[in-house]
Design an enzyme around this catalytic site. Structure first.
Site, PDB file in Angstrom:
ATOM      1  N   HIS A   1       0.912  -1.153  -0.101  1.00 25.72           N
ATOM      2  CA  HIS A   1      -0.097   0.013   0.014  1.00 25.72           C
ATOM      3  C   HIS A   1       0.794   1.309  -0.006  1.00 25.72           C
ATOM      4  O   HIS A   1       0.607   2.319   0.821  1.00 25.72           O
ATOM      5  CB  HIS A   1      -0.907  -0.156   1.018  1.00 25.72           C
ATOM      6  CG  HIS A   1      -1.892  -1.175   1.153  1.00 25.72           C
ATOM      7  ND1 HIS A   1      -2.914  -1.220   0.221  1.00 25.72           N
ATOM      8  CD2 HIS A   1      -2.014  -2.321   1.896  1.00 25.72           C
ATOM      9  CE1 HIS A   1      -3.675  -2.370   0.572  1.00 25.72           C
ATOM     10  NE2 HIS A   1      -3.129  -2.925   1.437  1.00 25.72           N
ATOM     11  N   HIS A   2       1.668   1.358  -0.890  1.00 26.68           N
ATOM     12  CA  HIS A   2       2.743   2.539  -0.906  1.00 26.68           C
ATOM     13  C   HIS A   2       2.661   3.090  -2.289  1.00 26.68           C
ATOM     14  O   HIS A   2       3.795   3.377  -2.893  1.00 26.68           O
ATOM     15  CB  HIS A   2       4.056   2.345  -0.479  1.00 26.68           C
ATOM     16  CG  HIS A   2       4.113   1.669   0.808  1.00 26.68           C
ATOM     17  ND1 HIS A   2       5.449   0.688   1.310  1.00 26.68           N
ATOM     18  CD2 HIS A   2       3.314   1.861   1.897  1.00 26.68           C
ATOM     19  CE1 HIS A   2       5.105   0.384   2.738  1.00 26.68           C
ATOM     20  NE2 HIS A   2       3.905   1.061   3.102  1.00 26.68           N
ATOM     21  N   PRO A   3       1.689   3.202  -3.034  1.00 26.21           N
ATOM     22  CA  PRO A   3       1.883   3.769  -4.387  1.00 26.21           C
ATOM     23  C   PRO A   3       2.084   5.246  -4.332  1.00 26.21           C
ATOM     24  O   PRO A   3       1.895   6.002  -3.453  1.00 26.21           O
ATOM     25  CB  PRO A   3       0.121   3.777  -4.905  1.00 26.21           C
ATOM     26  CG  PRO A   3      -0.454   3.963  -3.581  1.00 26.21           C
ATOM     27  CD  PRO A   3       0.330   3.093  -2.789  1.00 26.21           C
TER      28      PRO A   3
END
Length: 507
Positions: A447-449
């Protein structure tokens, strides 16, 4: 038509901070626009509810395209919708990154403000760290940074002891500039509760400022452009359509919605806009490209000898960063192994009942695979095409093999014999092809776009070193989309530092 000095679009990890900082000047009239509401779900505040709080009303709940490198699977991308943004949903880990990460930023931008030394005052200004006041950690800032001690699971203690026995040093935390080693994760928790950026920065006192207006439930439809200037912001809110103006606009809608709004407004790649039926008004040849994300393999799964009590934190209690192939080497991390106090697996596998198994997560800190985001139409509800192109480089595949190998080496250590009955996944893997097939099925998003509006000194970059969008004189982008490259760990701390650093130079 309402007029403001500054309009900030997005009240997430960057936008909430920026609104609080810029409205400290009573002469500056500030507007903060948020598409979501003010989430009141009590589960948000419970660390142990991560990640079960995903897919609720305060999650944009995006989906990627099927990923060739991940066994053809599509991924759910949780993105926060409401005051606080993705700090409503994330795993609460606070890890600044390694100094070499920021040296790469300084090189990319030609500006030492984005180096470790340049950003350190911004990190410290944000923090209320348990070790604050020591010259490296901040004290009395808005965001608590807590390091668990007795709260850490005995499994995690054994995991850290095993890593230490293999050569990983025991470090005080991940935020001193040395990331390689074993330590409990630093967490944005106070008194056992998650602290969101909305709670930290948008306090009742801040929200009561007469020069700060906060609009919730208000979607920004597009930016109206006149030559090289944003002349107005078109909104859709509880009372219908509206238009506001501001002398300066700061876009902080995140790595997906920031580029999407720019594209809907006629900014971006000509071919992408043309296919979506949007007239190109400002060319931005890399807008929406450079999409980056961390993956974690989920996981290296073990059955327990005895009942494993649930985590009192957020399941993933310790991330051990290291070089590939050498537990005793120092420098910039290449891979990571995390202790999951739960049977964390991807949807490709069936998880045993909680208490009967645990997972070691494994990943690559600086993946080189790059994807893109595109709009499909000019309406805000037109679907986004999100294609991260996971595991498309040999570098990423090689390092993922090394990360899995490191997880298994830790997992079979005698220090974990009290807990380990037997390995469930992946069992025996002989050929590299078998390892790659397992990894493709096992990976989940961290969850690090980021990176879709990258900052840089070159003319192809979307924003310059001041975070001003190239081609427009009053539009800035300040959020995770501006990262030119990933930090070694979770990006939330770095995004907050970017926002803090931006506000100190904003006139």
């Amino acid at each position: 038509m309402a007029q403001y000095d500054v309009a900030i679009i997005g009240a997430g990890s960057a936008g909430a901070l920026i609104a609080a900082r810029l409205s400290e000047d009573p002469a500056r009239n500030v507007l903060l626009i948020e598409a979501g509401g003010r989430p009141s779900d009590p589960d948000i505040l419970k660390p142990s509810m991560w990640p079960a709080i995903q897919h609720r009303s305060y999650d944009w709940d995006y989906k990627t395209t099927p990923q060739e490198g991940a066994a053809g699977r599509s991924f759910a991308w949780a993105r926060g919708k409401g005051l606080g943004g993705s700090s409503l949903l994330h795993a609460m880990g606070y890890m600044r990154g390694h100094p070499a990460d920021f040296a790469a930023w300084a090189e990319a931008t030609g500006d030492e403000r984005w180096s470790w030394e340049g950003l350190l005052p911004s990190f410290m200004a944000n923090e209320d760290h348990v070790s604050g006041g020591d010259g490296i950690h901040g004290k009395d800032g808005p965001m608590p940074v807590w390091i668990p001690d007795d709260e850490v699971s005995p499994l995690t203690q054994a995991f850290m002891t095993a890593g230490n026995a293999l050569g990983l040093p025991r470090i005080p935390d991940h935020n001193t500039g040395q990331m390689i080693g074993v330590t409990p994760n630093s967490l944005m928790i106070r008194d056992g509760r998650r602290v969101t950026v909305a709670e930290a920065w948008l306090t009742p006192e801040v929200c009561a400022r007469p020069n700060l207006t906060i609009m919730t439930g208000t979607l920004t439809r597009r930016l109206k452009l006149e030559k090289s200037h944003v002349s107005a912001i078109e909104l859709a809110g509880p009372e219908g359509l509206a238009t506001v103006t501001a002398s300066e606009i700061i876009l902080s809608a995140g790595s997906l919605e920031s580029p999407a709004l720019l594209m809907r407004s006629g900014i971006g790649r000509e071919n992408v806009l043309r296919e979506a039926g949007v007239t190109c008004r400002v060319k931005a040849p890399e807008l929406g490209l450079n999409l980056m994300d961390h993956l974690l393999g989920a996981g290296n799964l073990y059955a327990t000898k005895k009942h494993l009590p649930p985590s009192r934190l957020q399941h993933s209690e310790s991330m051990a960063y290291m070089r590939a192939g050498d537990f005793s080497a120092g420098g910039q991390p290449e891979i990571v192994v995390g202790c999951g106090v739960a049977p964390i697996v991807s949807e490709s596998f069936t998880a045993p009942a909680p208490g009967n198994a645990y997972s070691f997560l494994f990943g690559v800190t600086h993946p080189t695979s790059r994807g893109e985001i595109r709009i499909t139409g000019d309406a805000p509800d037109s679907p986004l095409i999100i294609d991260p192109r996971y595991l498309q480089t040999q570098n990423d595949r090689n390092l993922f093999r090394a990360a899995l190998g490191a997880a298994r080496e830790i997992g079979h250590r005698p220090e974990l014999a009290e807990w380990r009955d037997h390995e469930i996944l992946p069992k025996s893997l002989a050929a590299s092809q078998d390892i790659d097939t397992f990894i493709a099925k096992a990976v989940i998003t961290h969850h690090h776009p980021s990176g879709t509006c990258r900052m840089g000194k070159d003319e192809m970059s979307v924003v310059d070193a001041d975070l001003r969008l190239r081609g427009l004189d009053n539009l800035y982008v300040v959020d995770g989309s501006v990262l030119p490259s990933l930090t070694a760990g979770p990006i939330h701390a770095a995004v907050q530092a970017i926002a803090e650093n931006f506000t100190t130079g904003f006139k």
